[in-house]
Design a protein around this motif. Structure first.
Motif, PDB file in Angstrom:
ATOM      1  N   PRO A 274     -17.458 -47.980  17.474  1.00 48.71           N
ATOM      2  CA  PRO A 274     -17.479 -47.283  18.757  1.00 48.71           C
ATOM      3  C   PRO A 274     -18.782 -46.521  18.964  1.00 48.71           C
ATOM      4  CG  PRO A 274     -16.076 -46.130  17.191  1.00 48.71           C
ATOM      5  CD  PRO A 274     -16.437 -47.443  16.565  1.00 48.71           C
ATOM      6  N   VAL A 275     -19.074 -46.236  20.216  1.00 47.96           N
ATOM      7  CA  VAL A 275     -20.315 -45.545  20.568  1.00 47.96           C
ATOM      8  C   VAL A 275     -20.320 -44.133  19.980  1.00 47.96           C
ATOM      9  CG1 VAL A 275     -21.761 -44.737  22.460  1.00 47.96           C
ATOM     10  CG2 VAL A 275     -20.476 -46.873  22.698  1.00 47.96           C
ATOM     11  N   SER A 276     -21.388 -43.808  19.284  1.00 44.30           N
ATOM     12  CA  SER A 276     -21.531 -42.473  18.698  1.00 44.30           C
ATOM     13  C   SER A 276     -22.949 -41.971  18.955  1.00 44.30           C
ATOM     14  CB  SER A 276     -21.238 -42.503  17.191  1.00 44.30           C
ATOM     15  OG  SER A 276     -22.158 -43.332  16.524  1.00 44.30           O
ATOM     16  N   SER A 277     -23.173 -40.713  18.672  1.00 37.66           N
ATOM     17  CA  SER A 277     -24.481 -40.103  18.916  1.00 37.66           C
ATOM     18  C   SER A 277     -25.147 -39.722  17.606  1.00 37.66           C
ATOM     19  CB  SER A 277     -24.337 -38.861  19.803  1.00 37.66           C
ATOM     20  OG  SER A 277     -23.536 -37.876  19.161  1.00 37.66           O
ATOM     21  N   THR A 278     -26.459 -39.626  17.641  1.00 34.63           N
ATOM     22  CA  THR A 278     -27.230 -39.212  16.480  1.00 34.63           C
ATOM     23  C   THR A 278     -28.477 -38.497  16.978  1.00 34.63           C
ATOM     24  OG1 THR A 278     -28.240 -39.965  14.413  1.00 34.63           O
ATOM     25  CG2 THR A 278     -28.552 -41.359  16.337  1.00 34.63           C
ATOM     26  N   TRP A 279     -29.043 -37.667  16.130  1.00 32.69           N
ATOM     27  CA  TRP A 279     -30.240 -36.907  16.498  1.00 32.69           C
ATOM     28  C   TRP A 279     -31.382 -37.287  15.565  1.00 32.69           C
ATOM     29  CZ3 TRP A 279     -30.610 -33.450  20.604  1.00 32.69           C
ATOM     30  CH2 TRP A 279     -29.400 -33.159  21.246  1.00 32.69           C
ATOM     31  N   LYS A 280     -32.519 -37.575  16.151  1.00 33.10           N
ATOM     32  CA  LYS A 280     -33.691 -38.009  15.388  1.00 33.10           C
ATOM     33  C   LYS A 280     -34.974 -37.434  15.999  1.00 33.10           C
ATOM     34  CE  LYS A 280     -31.644 -41.052  12.595  1.00 33.10           C
ATOM     35  NZ  LYS A 280     -31.760 -41.067  11.121  1.00 33.10           N
ATOM     36  N   THR A 281     -36.032 -37.531  15.226  1.00 33.63           N
ATOM     37  CA  THR A 281     -37.374 -37.233  15.723  1.00 33.63           C
ATOM     38  C   THR A 281     -38.228 -38.472  15.492  1.00 33.63           C
ATOM     39  OG1 THR A 281     -37.200 -34.868  15.244  1.00 33.63           O
ATOM     40  CG2 THR A 281     -39.415 -35.775  15.513  1.00 33.63           C
ATOM     41  N   TRP A 282     -38.780 -38.989  16.572  1.00 34.59           N
ATOM     42  CA  TRP A 282     -39.590 -40.210  16.536  1.00 34.59           C
ATOM     43  C   TRP A 282     -41.049 -39.822  16.695  1.00 34.59           C
ATOM     44  CZ3 TRP A 282     -37.067 -44.932  19.279  1.00 34.59           C
ATOM     45  CH2 TRP A 282     -37.593 -46.114  18.758  1.00 34.59           C
ATOM     46  N   THR A 283     -41.861 -40.130  15.700  1.00 31.89           N
ATOM     47  CA  THR A 283     -43.288 -39.798  15.756  1.00 31.89           C
ATOM     48  C   THR A 283     -44.087 -41.056  16.059  1.00 31.89           C
ATOM     49  OG1 THR A 283     -43.019 -37.964  14.196  1.00 31.89           O
ATOM     50  CG2 THR A 283     -45.241 -38.840  14.487  1.00 31.89           C
ATOM     51  N   LEU A 284     -44.855 -40.992  17.132  1.00 34.14           N
ATOM     52  CA  LEU A 284     -45.653 -42.131  17.583  1.00 34.14           C
ATOM     53  C   LEU A 284     -47.137 -41.804  17.446  1.00 34.14           C
ATOM     54  CD1 LEU A 284     -43.735 -42.973  20.888  1.00 34.14           C
ATOM     55  CD2 LEU A 284     -43.266 -43.807  18.594  1.00 34.14           C
ATOM     56  N   GLU A 285     -47.856 -42.690  16.797  1.00 31.30           N
ATOM     57  CA  GLU A 285     -49.311 -42.582  16.725  1.00 31.30           C
ATOM     58  C   GLU A 285     -49.888 -43.455  17.831  1.00 31.30           C
ATOM     59  OE1 GLU A 285     -50.865 -43.230  12.782  1.00 31.30           O
ATOM     60  OE2 GLU A 285     -49.035 -42.401  11.881  1.00 31.30           O
ATOM     61  N   LEU A 286     -50.587 -42.829  18.743  1.00 33.40           N
ATOM     62  CA  LEU A 286     -51.084 -43.503  19.937  1.00 33.40           C
ATOM     63  C   LEU A 286     -52.598 -43.668  19.892  1.00 33.40           C
ATOM     64  CD1 LEU A 286     -49.022 -41.495  22.606  1.00 33.40           C
ATOM     65  CD2 LEU A 286     -48.384 -43.647  21.499  1.00 33.40           C
ATOM     66  N   GLN A 287     -53.046 -44.676  20.608  1.00 29.88           N
ATOM     67  CA  GLN A 287     -54.481 -44.951  20.726  1.00 29.88           C
ATOM     68  C   GLN A 287     -54.781 -45.286  22.183  1.00 29.88           C
ATOM     69  OE1 GLN A 287     -56.640 -48.797  19.330  1.00 29.88           O
ATOM     70  NE2 GLN A 287     -56.802 -47.381  17.606  1.00 29.88           N
ATOM     71  N   TRP A 288     -55.922 -44.798  22.662  1.00 31.90           N
ATOM     72  CA  TRP A 288     -56.325 -45.133  24.024  1.00 31.90           C
ATOM     73  C   TRP A 288     -56.867 -46.559  24.017  1.00 31.90           C
ATOM     74  CZ3 TRP A 288     -55.124 -43.043  28.471  1.00 31.90           C
ATOM     75  CH2 TRP A 288     -55.803 -43.439  29.617  1.00 31.90           C
TER      76      TRP A 288
END
Length: 276
Positions: free
Chosen positions: A217-231
């Motif tokens: 069944p649908v459940s929730s979770t908490w996370k931190t997503w770190t993205l390294e970006l480049q122009w």
């Protein structure tokens, strides 16, 4: 959803040898956010005092402001936003059904790009080959995308999709609704230059199958997503990403909705893009 979880370490399910891009699949079916689900004790009884804060916003129309020569129109712009308040100057323009693009080459633009990309990577489109390829090509640098597509296809194999209750094409069975959403709560920029940026997106995720007889069944979770970006080519693009658990708030005592309620809500409430 992009199965990125864990900053490094080469553990089970993690793809190495793909340039800077680090991607990790869940170790068990349905846990595409990469974290163990927290159980809720049925015997726990909490007496909760809920304080309801009503924010009244008065909208003032300056239809005749031209007659007031004493105001320069900027006096209300000098107050700084609270640390937890939403910030930003104007939304990024986008076509409905597409991933926003054309982010400004500044810190705000990098944060906006990271939040929007997290939404795209957490969508159900990642479970279907064609839409997944389009998403990856749109938000990663060309070099990172070319190295990631093959491992992604292997990760989202027919056997893996089957464990989630989906068929080989990523479709849910008749009468069921597959749910996968990323809901950003806030963003934080930890590194920035004109060409590179590192942004963390704190989010709540929804994942699971809503339908009669669903074992996940649908459940929730908490996370931190770190993205390294480049122009790259006039926009911010991802070169690498990783995830960590939390921070997670204390679970409330809300009644869990029935599967038909969840399915109805998913159909009626569309997701958001996020422009900071």
């Amino acid at each position: 959803m992009s199965p990125g979880d864990g900053a490094s370490g080469g553990g089970e399910g993690e793809y190495g040898g793909v340039g800077q891009t680090r991607t990790r699949l869940p170790d068990r079916p349905g846990d595409v956010y990469g974290g163990a689900r927290r159980g809720r004790s049925s015997s726990r009884s909490l007496a909760t005092v809920v304080g309801v804060v009503v924010l009244l916003i008065a909208a003032i129309a300056f239809a005749n402001r031209g007659g007031d020569s004493s105001s320069d129109g900027n006096s209300n712009d000098k107050a700084g936003a609270a640390p937890t308040a939403a910030t930003g100057t104007r939304p990024v323009r986008s076509t409905p059904g597409t991933i926003p693009s054309g982010f400004p080459r500044n810190e705000q633009g990098a944060q906006s790009a990271a939040a929007n990309y997290a939404v795209a990577l957490g969508s159900t489109g990642m479970f279907k080959r064609d839409s997944r390829h389009s998403i990856v090509d749109a938000i990663y640098t060309p070099a990172a995308a070319s190295k990631l597509q093959g491992p992604m296809d292997q990760a989202y194999s027919a056997s893996f999709l089957n464990k989630l209750g989906l068929n080989a094409d990523g479709n849910a069975p008749a009468g069921s609704t597959f749910v996968s959403r990323t809901i950003p709560v806030g963003t934080k920029i930890t590194q920035y230059s004109a060409n590179d940026a590192k942004v963390s997106v704190w989010y709540m995720g929804l994942i699971g199958m809503s339908g009669q007889g669903s074992t996940d069944p649908v459940s929730s979770t908490w996370k931190t997503w770190t993205l390294e970006l480049q122009w790259s080519n006039g926009d911010w693009k991802i070169v690498a990403d990783s995830q960590t658990d939390g921070p997670a708030p204390v679970p409330g005592d809300d009644r869990a909705a029935a599967s038909d309620e969840i399915s109805k809500a998913i159909e009626e409430y569309g997701g958001f893009t996020y422009a900071r």
